[in-house]
Enzyme design. Structure first.
Site, PDB file in Angstrom:
ATOM      1  N   HIS A  66     -10.941 -39.500 -33.095  1.00 57.77           N
ATOM      2  CA  HIS A  66     -10.582 -39.285 -31.686  1.00 57.77           C
ATOM      3  C   HIS A  66     -10.490 -37.789 -31.451  1.00 57.77           C
ATOM      4  O   HIS A  66     -10.069 -37.039 -32.327  1.00 57.77           O
ATOM      5  CB  HIS A  66      -9.240 -39.940 -31.356  1.00 57.77           C
ATOM      6  CG  HIS A  66      -8.859 -39.802 -29.903  1.00 57.77           C
ATOM      7  ND1 HIS A  66      -9.444 -40.555 -28.908  1.00 57.77           N
ATOM      8  CD2 HIS A  66      -7.979 -38.976 -29.285  1.00 57.77           C
ATOM      9  CE1 HIS A  66      -8.924 -40.210 -27.740  1.00 57.77           C
ATOM     10  NE2 HIS A  66      -8.034 -39.250 -27.940  1.00 57.77           N
ATOM     11  N   ASP A 145      -0.214 -49.526 -22.907  1.00 60.69           N
ATOM     12  CA  ASP A 145      -0.671 -48.148 -22.710  1.00 60.69           C
ATOM     13  C   ASP A 145      -1.351 -47.983 -21.362  1.00 60.69           C
ATOM     14  O   ASP A 145      -1.159 -46.960 -20.687  1.00 60.69           O
ATOM     15  CB  ASP A 145      -1.635 -47.732 -23.817  1.00 60.69           C
ATOM     16  CG  ASP A 145      -2.266 -46.379 -23.535  1.00 60.69           C
ATOM     17  OD1 ASP A 145      -1.517 -45.390 -23.470  1.00 60.69           O
ATOM     18  OD2 ASP A 145      -3.486 -46.319 -23.334  1.00 60.69           O
ATOM     19  N   ARG A 152       2.284 -42.387 -15.916  1.00 61.09           N
ATOM     20  CA  ARG A 152       2.424 -40.987 -16.357  1.00 61.09           C
ATOM     21  C   ARG A 152       1.523 -40.069 -15.537  1.00 61.09           C
ATOM     22  O   ARG A 152       1.915 -38.956 -15.161  1.00 61.09           O
ATOM     23  CB  ARG A 152       2.051 -40.857 -17.833  1.00 61.09           C
ATOM     24  CG  ARG A 152       3.096 -41.387 -18.801  1.00 61.09           C
ATOM     25  CD  ARG A 152       2.526 -41.497 -20.214  1.00 61.09           C
ATOM     26  NE  ARG A 152       2.111 -40.194 -20.714  1.00 61.09           N
ATOM     27  CZ  ARG A 152       1.140 -40.023 -21.609  1.00 61.09           C
ATOM     28  NH1 ARG A 152       0.472 -41.058 -22.082  1.00 61.09           N
ATOM     29  NH2 ARG A 152       0.842 -38.803 -22.028  1.00 61.09           N
ATOM     30  N   SER A 167       0.038 -43.186 -26.849  1.00 62.36           N
ATOM     31  CA  SER A 167      -1.134 -43.559 -26.058  1.00 62.36           C
ATOM     32  C   SER A 167      -2.398 -43.541 -26.914  1.00 62.36           C
ATOM     33  O   SER A 167      -3.191 -44.486 -26.906  1.00 62.36           O
ATOM     34  CB  SER A 167      -1.286 -42.603 -24.867  1.00 62.36           C
ATOM     35  OG  SER A 167      -2.416 -42.949 -24.091  1.00 62.36           O
ATOM     36  N   LYS A 171      -4.151 -47.406 -29.093  1.00 57.26           N
ATOM     37  CA  LYS A 171      -5.530 -47.899 -28.899  1.00 57.26           C
ATOM     38  C   LYS A 171      -6.309 -47.845 -30.205  1.00 57.26           C
ATOM     39  O   LYS A 171      -7.072 -48.765 -30.529  1.00 57.26           O
ATOM     40  CB  LYS A 171      -6.249 -47.069 -27.829  1.00 57.26           C
ATOM     41  CG  LYS A 171      -5.659 -47.193 -26.439  1.00 57.26           C
ATOM     42  CD  LYS A 171      -6.532 -46.553 -25.391  1.00 57.26           C
ATOM     43  CE  LYS A 171      -6.495 -45.036 -25.415  1.00 57.26           C
ATOM     44  NZ  LYS A 171      -5.264 -44.472 -24.860  1.00 57.26           N
TER      45      LYS A 171
END
Length: 423
Positions: A66, A145, A152, A167, A171
């Site tokens: 990520h 999330d 948010r 968050s 995932k």
């Protein structure tokens, strides 16, 4: 039941109103969470929906990466099939771009027909068949999330390390991972502007990932100048294909190979990061990563003929559109390129329609730019350093931003590695 688990359950089943959720998250924003509480929050969020399950023999082979996003960051498109070519399994749940940072899903949707809507069942089937898939988050993956992030976003609660950690990792952990590499960009075109900020997030990601049983490493990488030569959705897919064919830019290849090497080492497939990096590089040179990329794209809806010729690929990416214009910018004087301001160029692409100013905005996949040189290149006067792809005429403001984004030096400039640290 703990307070954290009770909160997450209330987010998902609707017992908590938006204002209730905001109050709880504002307390986290103001006061933080401990390491163990961040692990607990992330665990509850990931188990709020479907968690992908894999065969026992894959226990140590399922991996992902990520990135916090940047200008020209197309690493995911190349890395997922390269990892699969090296024997790992990569069920990549990716995101869309917002503001100046591009999104993996938007880039792939440049390929006519590519469908990012993949159910957990379809994802599992693809990973069994190909070894990788890249799709979007469905309502079944970490639904807590999805609601928390939306709240948010509109209440100014984005910049909280525990909430960012929860968050991202909820995932990723829902993919059933054995190992994860997180690429945190640092610099003027990054979410994290300073190294100190990046290290705080890195520490949280590593401790939480490991607390969830996922072998987690972080690369801190420079995000001052654009990655590779191409920025803009379709142009980045084209550069990704070139890289998958073994002829990509050196800085992009380095990021792909090192991050892939980390995962091959983390899973025990290779004895060192360097050995893993060479394995990834081999998959780019020998065509095995490209073959799996094609297979993935075709399975997700792309016409096989698109990969049969360069003309078909350009046409399928919309880069032969007669309404797409190109403008070259020459250097005003000779010298070595000392700096290219990624933030300035990313802002131009955003304002031309290549990115989103708010969620829900449509994207022009064709606009962007291709650098004809990079930091460290020696330029002669009037030599073009960038080609911009745009609709209509470039505005005076955009021309000024582009012209001012390059800095030349009378002395030679060395292009350094983008990798600042590995944690």
């Amino acid at each position: 039941m703990t307070e954290i688990q009770n909160f997450v359950d209330g987010v998902v089943d609707g017992r908590l109103s938006d204002s209730d959720v905001e109050v709880w998250m504002r307390n986290v924003f103001d006061n933080g969470l401990s390491e163990s509480e961040t692990v607990e929050l992330t665990h509850a969020m990931l188990h709020s929906g479907t968690v992908l399950e894999w065969p026992e023999e894959w226990k140590n082979l399922v991996v992902d990466k990520h990135s916090t996003g940047g200008i020209g960051d197309k690493v995911s498109l190349i890395l997922a099939p390269a990892l699969a070519a090296c024997g790992l399994k990569c069920p990549m749940i990716a995101g869309r771009g917002l503001a100046h940072t591009g999104g993996t899903l938007d880039k792939l949707e440049s390929l006519q027909g590519y469908d990012v809507s993949v159910t957990p069942e379809q994802a599992s089937k693809m990973v069994h068949m190909i070894g990788c898939m890249i799709g979007g988050q469905t309502g079944e993956i970490a639904p807590a999330d999805k609601r928390m992030y939306a709240i948010r976003d509109v209440t100014g609660l984005i910049a909280s390390t525990p909430l960012i950690t929860g968050s991202i990792l909820s995932k990723k952990a829902a993919e059933g991972l054995a190992a994860l590499v997180m690429d945190i960009k640092v610099g003027r075109a990054a979410f994290m502007q300073t190294l100190d900020e990046a290290r705080v997030l890195a520490k949280s990601i590593v401790s939480t990932g490991n607390g969830l049983g996922i072998s987690t490493r972080v690369t801190l990488t420079e995000m001052d100048s654009p990655i590779g030569f191409a920025t803009g959705n379709a142009l980045e897919v084209l550069e990704s294909v070139e890289t998958l064919r073994g002829s990509g830019p050196a800085d992009l290849e380095e990021l792909v190979c090192i991050q892939g090497g980390i995962l091959l080492h983390s899973t025990g497939v290779c004895e060192s990061i360097d050995e893993g990096a060479f394995r990834i590089h081999d998959s780019l040179v020998d065509g095995s990563a490209m073959a799996l990329f094609e297979q993935m794209c075709i399975t997700q809806g792309v016409d096989q003929a698109m990969f049969s010729s360069e003309h078909n690929l350009l046409k399928g990416l919309g880069l032969l559109d007669s309404e797409l214009n190109t403008t070259e910018f020459p250097v005003p004087q000779p010298g070595w390129i000392a700096d290219i301001d990624a933030m300035a160029l990313g802002t131009v692409v955003l304002e031309m329609g290549g990115g989103r100013k708010k969620l829900g905005d449509s994207i022009d996949h064709g606009v962007g730019f291709v650098l004809d040189a990079h930091v460290g290149s020696l330029m002669v006067v009037d030599e073009p350093w960038i080609t911009v792809y745009h609709r209509g005429e470039l505005s005076a403001g955009h021309k000024k931003l582009i012209q001012e984004s390059i800095t030349l030096s009378n002395e030679p400039v060395d292009a350094s590695s983008r990798i600042i640290d590995i944690l």
